[in-house]
Design an enzyme around this catalytic site. Sequence first.
Site, PDB file in Angstrom:
ATOM      1  N   HIS A 260      -9.944  28.923  12.840  1.00 20.66           N
ATOM      2  CA  HIS A 260     -10.177  28.840  11.438  1.00 20.66           C
ATOM      3  C   HIS A 260      -9.241  28.968  10.520  1.00 20.66           C
ATOM      4  O   HIS A 260      -8.389  29.751  10.746  1.00 20.66           O
ATOM      5  CB  HIS A 260     -11.613  29.693  11.083  1.00 20.66           C
TER       6      HIS A 260
ATOM      7  N   CYS B   4      -8.749  24.092   9.211  1.00 24.20           N
ATOM      8  CA  CYS B   4      -8.939  23.717   7.978  1.00 24.20           C
ATOM      9  C   CYS B   4      -8.028  24.311   6.957  1.00 24.20           C
ATOM     10  O   CYS B   4      -7.453  25.388   7.180  1.00 24.20           O
ATOM     11  CB  CYS B   4     -10.439  24.099   7.326  1.00 24.20           C
TER      12      CYS B   4
END
Length: 345
Positions: free
Chosen positions: A169, A212
């Site tokens: 992430h 991301c």
Amino acid sequence: MSAENIGENMGEPGPQDNLPEANHEIKTVLDLNLDFAPTDATDAGGFDPGSEGTIMGGGDSAPNEIIKRDFISLNELGENFDFCYNMQHKKRGLFVVFNQMEFDKHLKLSERKGSDKDADSLLKTAELLGFKTEEYRDLERKQIRRKLYELSEMDHGDHDCFACAILTHGGKENILYSHDDEMKLKDFTTPFEADKCRSLASKPKLFFVQACRGDLLDRGAKGIHFKQPTGDMLDFDPSKVESHSIPVQADFLISQATAPDYYAWRSSDKGSIFIQTLCSVFDRYSDEMDLMKILTRVNRVVAFNFESWTQRPDMNHMKQIPSITSQLTAELFIKKLKRNTNPST
């Protein structure tokens, strides 16, 4: 076939946080044997500040005399100056994968389902390219930093290059998450700078990041597509050169799944569109193209070959474009390992 829609979200408050799971599909326009079905989910001292390229006074020059710097032209470099990296060392080098799938509860980050598919694809492709591979799963921040230090302290003298993939992430400003804490992309790259890892100086250092970089969604723009018709080394010889100076941040390349501030998409069944495309394009073109051409093709395939479809209108028809940051100083060809077909040798 349905699967979970996932963005590599950073977990910070924003308009796309806490999104429910949804069904997605990928529009396939270009085919590189990607195993994505239509219903798969995606988820300066001594310089005059006012003068460019001049040095003020000093030495044997008269006061206030401007001495122009000499620059070497391409013609002066000579025919023996090659613009390709030396990829003829005894070993290709290491390809290290940091695969972060699960996270400490206090981070409030979801499990990264499908990341194991990305790791498997990367390891397979890296081995075909001649790398020695290592995978590390769900390491804590201090464990990652320790491992990076160990890798930078190794002797890479016999290696062509170094490569690292980071699957996790992420968020804005190049935040990347370990199992228990946030890190920065520079935490991964700094240990390998030329003044810290001397055995990799003047050699390529490659980083591939599936994460991301924010919570924005790329809604795309309509465009017109015109069909097109078909139809010596930089590693210096010490016996010839006494010494040379290079920028400490030279010879890095960072390939990231998405543009700054945007989501990166991943399928819980098939892995991410970026990593799967990266491996497919490498598998097909590595013997004929340099790395920048390969990554440009990855960008094109992802840009034209992916579009999200979901039951939620605010997540529908979303696009993705990978990002390339190159500080390479030469062309880089990483060809597949030539296997010896004679079992007796």
